[in-house]
Write a protein that holds these residues in place. Sequence first.
Motif, PDB file in Angstrom:
ATOM      1  N   THR A  84       0.816  -1.218   0.000  1.00 48.91           N
ATOM      2  CA  THR A  84       0.000   0.000   0.000  1.00 48.91           C
ATOM      3  C   THR A  84       0.847   1.263   0.000  1.00 48.91           C
ATOM      4  OG1 THR A  84      -0.141  -0.080   2.426  1.00 48.91           O
ATOM      5  CG2 THR A  84      -1.915  -1.145   1.173  1.00 48.91           C
TER       6      THR A  84
ATOM      7  N   GLY B 161       4.436  -0.427   3.633  1.00 49.53           N
ATOM      8  CA  GLY B 161       3.119  -0.630   4.206  1.00 49.53           C
ATOM      9  C   GLY B 161       2.389  -1.707   3.438  1.00 49.53           C
TER      10      GLY B 161
ATOM     11  N   SER C 248      -1.267  -4.359   3.140  1.00 52.52           N
ATOM     12  CA  SER C 248      -2.606  -4.805   3.499  1.00 52.52           C
ATOM     13  C   SER C 248      -2.631  -6.317   3.347  1.00 52.52           C
ATOM     14  CB  SER C 248      -3.640  -4.152   2.580  1.00 52.52           C
ATOM     15  OG  SER C 248      -4.931  -4.671   2.835  1.00 52.52           O
TER      16      SER C 248
ATOM     17  N   GLU D 289      -1.413  -3.127   8.039  1.00 54.77           N
ATOM     18  CA  GLU D 289      -2.346  -2.048   8.375  1.00 54.77           C
ATOM     19  C   GLU D 289      -2.911  -2.172   9.787  1.00 54.77           C
ATOM     20  OE1 GLU D 289      -4.253  -0.624   4.117  1.00 54.77           O
ATOM     21  OE2 GLU D 289      -5.123  -2.372   5.112  1.00 54.77           O
ATOM     22  N   ASP D 290      -2.950  -3.381  10.341  1.00 54.82           N
ATOM     23  CA  ASP D 290      -3.486  -3.519  11.698  1.00 54.82           C
ATOM     24  C   ASP D 290      -2.595  -2.845  12.735  1.00 54.82           C
ATOM     25  OD1 ASP D 290      -1.541  -5.757  12.648  1.00 54.82           O
ATOM     26  OD2 ASP D 290      -2.421  -6.575  10.830  1.00 54.82           O
TER      27      ASP D 290
END
Length: 351
Positions: A16, A29, A31, A328-329
């Motif tokens: 991402t 980054g 996902s 992303e978490d």
Amino acid sequence: MASTTSTGTTPSVTTTSLRSTGAGVVVRGVSVADLSDDHPDRDLWVAHGDRWDAHLRAHPELAAPVVRGGELHVDNEASRWLYSSPGMREWRRELVPSARALLPMQRPHGAVLPSGAALDTMAFDAFVCSLDGIGIRTRAAVMRDVVTRNESRGAATTAVRPTWVSLACGAAVPVLDAAAAAAATPRLHLVDLDESALAFARRLAEEQGLVEGPDITVSRRDLVRTIVARDTLVDEIGPGSAAVVDALGIFEYFSSSACVRLLRNAYRLLEPGGVLVVANMLSDRPQLAMNQRGVGWPAIHPRSVDEVLHLVERAGLPLERTTVHLPEDGVYAVVEVTRPAGEDVIDLRGR
């Protein structure tokens, strides 16, 4: 920037964002597709976790649940809510903090408790939808993605059957899943101190069709003694013998100086072109108070990305060959260090 997706099978890992630091570190980054994505109550569970985390942060005097005399003792409302389920109480009482406690999060479908009972509805939903369960699975998916990407680049071993070493492997779910997705089936060397976790690892490997001896080696070793305080494990396995080394679940349990020694010796195990993968819980992760005082997970060393990279630098590993993957978490940072294909096997012990 266009997103790119792993060439492996689900769960897919999609880029991402991508940036470089001044030291040449790539920060990626990602996902990650997760089994919780299809659960109708995922958002509700995350919201519950956020609410109880805020409650615990507002009340630092509230203590974490503890097990005394074989019974679970709870002293705060967040823990009372979480452990209102018999299954959750048994999990906390019987499994935490062993590596076996992660198995229901990694593979909740079909998971059973130590008593042999199936998970009740709340326990199943907690393992699927809680942020800790999601983070455990996404760090494993990122590791598998790292290995797949290195294979596709031709950066890994040219051996017909590469060797992978998993340090503090626990039940070995992440490395077994990564091995199942690999283009060339590796020989696995699984290392842990917990005999019960190693027994589970043996069983899961057998279910995957792997045979102890030709396919896997299982070693009960104390990493503090054999790869932190000393380097006997490196001599036992062989410097420069592994295409992949992972320490996915142990880093945040070690002090900074111990992490530096672990990194040095783990890197020494790599053959030229090999890849080291470690993970650390992030200090700015969501729901840290819920993890520590709601769930009551034993004290760990969460770290920032900069703190983890400082340890990599102190260990003498190449920052320009380092990538930090951030799901992303926001629970874990997964750090990948690749050894240059033309680099000789070197000794970092004096650094």
